[in-house]
Motif scaffolding. Structure first.
Motif, short mmCIF file in Angstrom:
data_model
loop_
_atom_site.label_atom_id
_atom_site.label_comp_id
_atom_site.label_asym_id
_atom_site.label_seq_id
_atom_site.Cartn_x
_atom_site.Cartn_y
_atom_site.Cartn_z
N GLU A 119 36.23 -36.51 63.84
CA GLU A 119 35.08 -36.05 63.05
C GLU A 119 35.60 -35.21 61.88
N GLN A 120 35.63 -35.81 60.70
CA GLN A 120 36.05 -35.03 59.54
C GLN A 120 34.98 -34.02 59.13
N GLY A 121 33.74 -34.32 59.46
CA GLY A 121 32.64 -33.42 59.14
C GLY A 121 32.10 -32.76 60.40
N ALA A 122 30.77 -32.77 60.53
CA ALA A 122 30.11 -32.12 61.66
C ALA A 122 30.64 -32.68 62.98
N THR A 123 30.92 -31.78 63.92
CA THR A 123 31.51 -32.17 65.19
C THR A 123 30.54 -32.02 66.35
N PHE A 124 29.68 -31.00 66.29
CA PHE A 124 28.87 -30.64 67.45
C PHE A 124 27.37 -30.76 67.20
N ILE A 125 26.66 -31.11 68.25
CA ILE A 125 25.22 -30.86 68.31
C ILE A 125 25.09 -29.46 68.90
N ILE A 126 24.62 -28.53 68.09
CA ILE A 126 24.54 -27.14 68.52
C ILE A 126 23.17 -26.90 69.13
N GLY A 127 23.14 -26.95 70.46
CA GLY A 127 21.87 -26.84 71.18
C GLY A 127 21.56 -28.16 71.86
N ARG A 160 17.68 -35.25 70.65
CA ARG A 160 16.71 -36.26 71.10
C ARG A 160 17.09 -37.65 70.59
N VAL A 161 17.57 -37.73 69.35
CA VAL A 161 18.02 -39.02 68.82
C VAL A 161 19.19 -39.54 69.66
N ALA A 162 20.11 -38.64 70.01
CA ALA A 162 21.24 -39.04 70.86
C ALA A 162 20.75 -39.56 72.20
N GLN A 163 19.71 -38.95 72.72
CA GLN A 163 19.14 -39.43 73.98
C GLN A 163 18.49 -40.80 73.81
N GLU A 164 17.85 -41.02 72.66
CA GLU A 164 17.27 -42.35 72.37
C GLU A 164 18.35 -43.42 72.44
N LEU A 165 19.55 -43.05 72.01
CA LEU A 165 20.67 -43.99 72.00
C LEU A 165 21.34 -44.11 73.36
N GLY A 166 20.92 -43.28 74.31
CA GLY A 166 21.51 -43.33 75.64
C GLY A 166 22.87 -42.66 75.73
N ILE A 167 23.19 -41.80 74.75
CA ILE A 167 24.50 -41.13 74.75
C ILE A 167 24.56 -40.09 75.86
N GLU A 204 26.31 -34.57 83.12
CA GLU A 204 27.70 -35.01 83.26
C GLU A 204 28.21 -35.69 81.98
N ASP A 205 27.29 -36.10 81.09
CA ASP A 205 27.69 -36.75 79.85
C ASP A 205 27.97 -35.75 78.73
N LEU A 206 27.57 -34.50 78.93
CA LEU A 206 27.75 -33.49 77.89
C LEU A 206 29.22 -33.04 77.85
N ARG A 207 29.71 -32.85 76.64
CA ARG A 207 31.06 -32.31 76.46
C ARG A 207 30.92 -30.96 75.77
N GLY A 258 24.14 -25.05 74.59
CA GLY A 258 25.55 -25.07 74.21
C GLY A 258 25.87 -26.08 73.12
N TRP A 259 27.14 -26.08 72.72
CA TRP A 259 27.63 -26.99 71.69
C TRP A 259 28.25 -28.21 72.38
N THR A 260 27.75 -29.38 72.07
CA THR A 260 28.30 -30.58 72.70
C THR A 260 28.83 -31.55 71.66
N ARG A 261 29.96 -32.16 71.99
CA ARG A 261 30.49 -33.24 71.17
C ARG A 261 29.68 -34.50 71.42
N VAL A 262 29.81 -35.46 70.53
CA VAL A 262 29.11 -36.74 70.66
C VAL A 262 30.19 -37.80 70.90
N PRO A 263 30.39 -38.23 72.15
CA PRO A 263 31.52 -39.10 72.49
C PRO A 263 31.71 -40.33 71.60
N PRO A 264 30.65 -41.09 71.28
CA PRO A 264 30.89 -42.26 70.43
C PRO A 264 30.99 -41.94 68.95
N GLY A 265 30.86 -40.66 68.58
CA GLY A 265 30.93 -40.26 67.18
C GLY A 265 29.57 -39.88 66.63
#
Length: 512
Positions: A98-106, A115-122, A127-130, A242-249
């Motif tokens: 991630e050259q830019g934003a890395t985390f979903i903060i919250g 919520r968009v990430a949840q729509e995508l099933g990420i 257990e899926d949160l990093r 917390g701050w979570t990464r988005v595994p697929p980017g």
């Protein structure tokens, strides 16, 4: 940088010879009410859209998604040849970074990006949160000496209390009545007496960890702690989870929003040079030709607005709008990704914090830009890659340095803190946010000049709320969540809602 901006200023005056800054001789306070002021080009020959959005970052995409879902004719003009703005997922050393934003903060349902990430099933479950935990890691002094966990815990406890005091000071309203004070002065005053409670032999270690945590906080703002407002520190709110990464980017979230727009909505590689605005509509001069629209939503990053607004808008923006642009802080941040063929760190111990004394921090120079690095983080997908976060002047230095010099300085830094000679990184990738004309840095923060209503004033439409021909979105316009992905997203939806409400009222009046 100064020379760069002088060149820009000269270019601004040459780009439209004969066109004075006060917009064809009109006083800035006088708004043209007819398209005849726009240019000699026939308006009927220009491409027209009901709504034009400048910028295809999260704010622009969020606004476009909501507006097109309600049947609005929307065009997004993006100067870059890619979509996403400060979301930029790329490849480095055979892995995703991630050259830019890395985390979903919250990481919670209150966060629209989550919520968009949840729509995508990420994220299907916890257990899926990093979750990123800043305090976890090995805190090093020069020559490989590790600071004890007891000292680390004491220092972080002090800093946590300091943050509580700052938030309480703001929430009470007292900080807005007091004289402006920067974060460093507040910190120094509050911490010095606190440190004396501890034994002499651990005071240095506690101070080093505190300086490291303060450096991380400065990175979160992108500027020196001398410029960060202590009075306004408590203004920024943080969602739970917390701050979570988005595994697929993070770009998967961007692409999901793009996929919900009608084909052809976004035009990339089309830079907007000038905006001619009136109380009846707007004309834009771009590299791709001239456009007109009824409503314009501007999501340009604050850094680019600071540089360009004085000659981009005709008539000039009102003084109160220009002052808001000037007063809000704009941070300088970058990342440095490095790959070692033979990692020098132990497996599972790549989260490393580098600690300095205050004197060492204050002596930083361009030649010692490495001192702007306060630690290394692992890139989870590749055990041979580390990322260093760099802010303030160091963020600008890494962009202009020779790649081999970057590698050499990184190896020197590792040797300084481990006491061991290590090979140069085989690859190095510095991000390029500060000298990029479309960004001029990273994200907004409250500087010592920022007023409590600066973000609100930046978000106010022109000429007024009942006729919002120019609307402003982007994370810097959000009064609570500035500097975040969800702040940008929510600002785009806010302006879409504003426009939908106004056009609904217009339709009702027309039907009467």
């Amino acid at each position: 940088m100064a020379a760069k901006k002088m060149i820009r200023g000269a270019w601004a005056s040459l780009r439209n010879p004969g066109l004075p800054n006060n917009y064809l001789g009109l006083r800035p306070s006088v708004l043209p009410t007819s398209n005849r002021y726009f240019s000699a080009t026939s308006v009927s020959q220009m491409e027209h859209h009901e709504v034009i959005i400048i910028g295809a970052g999260l704010a622009g995409l969020a606004a476009a998604r909501k507006l097109t879902a309600r049947g609005k004719n929307v065009k997004i003009l993006e100067g870059l040849d890619r979509i996403g703005g400060r979301v930029y997922t790329t490849q480095f050393a055979d892995t995703r970074v991630e050259q830019g934003a890395t985390f979903i903060i919250g990481a919670c349902p209150a966060n629209p990006v989550f919520r968009v990430a949840q729509e995508l099933g990420i994220f299907k479950g916890e257990e899926d949160l990093r979750i990123f935990k800043w305090h976890v890691g090995k805190y090093l002094k020069p020559r490989g000496e590790v600071i004890s966990q007891a000292s680390v815990d004491k220092a972080l406890e002090i800093f946590e209390e300091l943050e509580k005091d700052l938030k309480g000071w703001y929430e009470s309203g007292d900080s807005l009545k007091d004289e402006p004070v920067n974060l460093f002065d507040f910190y120094t005053k509050e911490v010095q007496d606190e440190i004396q409670r501890f034994p002499q032999d651990i005071q240095d270690d506690i101070m080093r960890v505190l300086e490291c945590k303060l450096s991380f906080t400065s990175f979160g703002m992108g500027d020196s702690w001398y410029n960060i407002s202590a009075n306004m520190y408590g203004k920024k709110q943080e969602l739970e989870g917390g701050w979570t990464r988005v595994p697929p980017g993070v770009n998967t979230i961007v692409q999901h929003l793009v996929n919900q727009l009608p084909p052809g909505t976004i035009m990339t590689g089309n830079t907007v040079h000038r905006v001619f605005w009136s109380n009846r509509g707007t004309k834009l001069e771009t590299t791709g030709g001239d456009y007109t629209c009824d409503w314009l939503i501007i999501t340009i990053p604050l850094g680019a607005l600071k540089v360009n607004h004085s000659y981009m808008f005709l008539p000039d923006l009102p003084t109160w709008k220009s002052e808001a642009i000037d007063k809000i802080g704009w941070g300088k941040v970058n990342k440095l990704f490095m790959e070692w063929d033979d990692p020098w760190w132990a497996q599972g111990e790549a989260q490393i914090r580098l600690t300095y004394t205050l004197e060492e921090i204050q002596e930083r120079t361009r030649q010692e830009w490495g001192k702007y690095i306060f630690g290394f983080e692992p890139v989870i997908e590749n055990p041979r890659v580390l990322v260093a976060w760099v802010s303030e002047k160091g963020a600008e230095y890494v962009e202009i340095m020779d790649p081999d010099a970057l590698k050499w300085q990184a190896a020197k830094l590792v040797k300084m803190f481990t006491g061991k000679s290590t090979p140069l990184p085989s690859k190095a990738l510095p991000t390029q946010w500060c000298l990029n004309d479309y960004f001029e840095g990273g994200y907004s923060y409250c500087s010592v000049k920022t007023a409590n209503d600066s973000a609100y004033m930046l978000s106010k439409p022109l000429p007024n709320k009942t006729n919002p021909r120019l609307m402003f979105a982007g994370e810097a316009t959000d009064t609570r969540f500035y500097g975040t992905l969800h702040g940008a997203f929510m600002s785009g939806e806010r302006e879409a809602d504003r426009l939908l409400q106004v056009t609904k009222m217009i339709s009702k009046k027309s039907a009467m």
